[in-house]
Design an enzyme around this catalytic site. Sequence first.
Site, short mmCIF file in Angstrom:
data_model
loop_
_atom_site.label_atom_id
_atom_site.label_comp_id
_atom_site.label_asym_id
_atom_site.label_seq_id
_atom_site.Cartn_x
_atom_site.Cartn_y
_atom_site.Cartn_z
CE LYS A 32 35.69 -11.49 -19.89
NZ LYS A 32 36.33 -10.59 -20.86
CE LYS A 68 31.86 -10.56 -20.37
NZ LYS A 68 32.77 -9.77 -21.13
C1 PBG Z 1 36.94 -9.46 -23.75
C2 PBG Z 1 35.47 -9.54 -23.63
C3 PBG Z 1 34.65 -10.65 -23.86
C4 PBG Z 1 33.34 -10.22 -23.68
C5 PBG Z 1 33.39 -8.88 -23.34
N1 PBG Z 1 34.71 -8.48 -23.29
C6 PBG Z 1 34.90 -12.01 -24.35
C7 PBG Z 1 35.95 -12.87 -23.87
O1 PBG Z 1 36.47 -12.72 -22.77
O2 PBG Z 1 36.26 -13.76 -24.64
C8 PBG Z 1 32.13 -11.09 -23.83
C9 PBG Z 1 30.84 -10.40 -23.97
C10 PBG Z 1 29.76 -11.29 -24.42
O3 PBG Z 1 29.92 -12.51 -24.59
O4 PBG Z 1 28.67 -10.75 -24.64
N2 PBG Z 1 37.37 -8.20 -24.21
#
Ligand code: PBG
Length: 328
Positions: free
Chosen positions: A200, A252
């Site tokens: 991520k 991601k």
């Molecule tokens: C954190 C989380 C994020 C997303 C999903 N889970 C955002 C982040 O890390 O700031 C992003 C999902 C998206 O942008 O569609 N719990």
Amino acid sequence: MSEIEVPVIRPRRLRTTPALRRMVAETSVEARQLILPVFVREGATEPVPISSMPGVVQHTRDSLKAAAAEAAELGLGGIMLFGVPTAKDAVGSGAIDPDGILNVAIADVVGEIGDAVTVMSDLCLDEFTDHGHCGVLDRHGRVDNDRTLEVYAEMARAHAEAGVHMVGPSGMMDGQVAVIRSALDAADHHDVSILAYSAKYASAFYGPFREAVDSSLQGDRRTYQQDPANALEGVREALLDVAEGADLVMVKPALPYLDVLRQVRDAVDVPVAAYNISGEYAMLEAAAAQGWIDREPAILETLTSIRRAGADVILTYWASEAARLLQR
Ligand code: PBG
């Protein structure tokens, strides 16, 4: 001497008719491979539109149940729940409270659709902390990895008690998959699976999501989420998560990281997910709203590309709509 005729090689021949193109297509997108991320807002009496994600809302508990029922009807693979609580604090207490919004929403959805669709939950503290970080802070204001793991273990148990089928740890703490797996097993939740957000990245494309969950984050997540420059490290994270017991791993965002997705797909022997995130959604929707792009084919091309790069399953805000388009 007679001339040898070299036949012209004509790849176009396989593109002649729709039926032939369909027959030789290497990649397909099917409803069962799509996971719908949804937001549920504590205390909401009407669905609240998210301005940066046209067509996506913060659900009420009732409208969430309807969205889940529709997901089941369309044959989606899963539904991923995010909670938006009314109150936040430094340690994210709302995340482990059995009456917290995410925990009651899990129970609502499982009560509504049972096993028809895999019910998944975001296992992270950022929606529940007043500082907006994915973990608890130490006295210097840094995210404390190992104290955060203790909270994640409790959160996993709370989600499992509420009936979730699969948890999605998205906080990028080291060791989170192992700690969650042993917490679930110790509470006899051997069948609850883990979709690890493995690679991520600290991405600018999460912008609209921060509105979707009313994020209070100041600053960034670069001490725990990955540097966009690194692909090998993404593979390393995925391998570690598999070793810790992840049932699926994720890359991601999706579109800016299709190369990482391919490398992870080639490196692991578990299903790989990709998250087609909020910013990817917003860009396409914004261009389509301007008339600069043909929306429906662009959605299907996006999902096809993510599958082609190596995703077995895709989290996408277009999941239900794409399933409908695919029925045509
Ligand atoms: C954190 C989380 C994020 C997303 C999903 N889970 C955002 C982040 O890390 O700031 C992003 C999902 C998206 O942008 O569609 N719990």
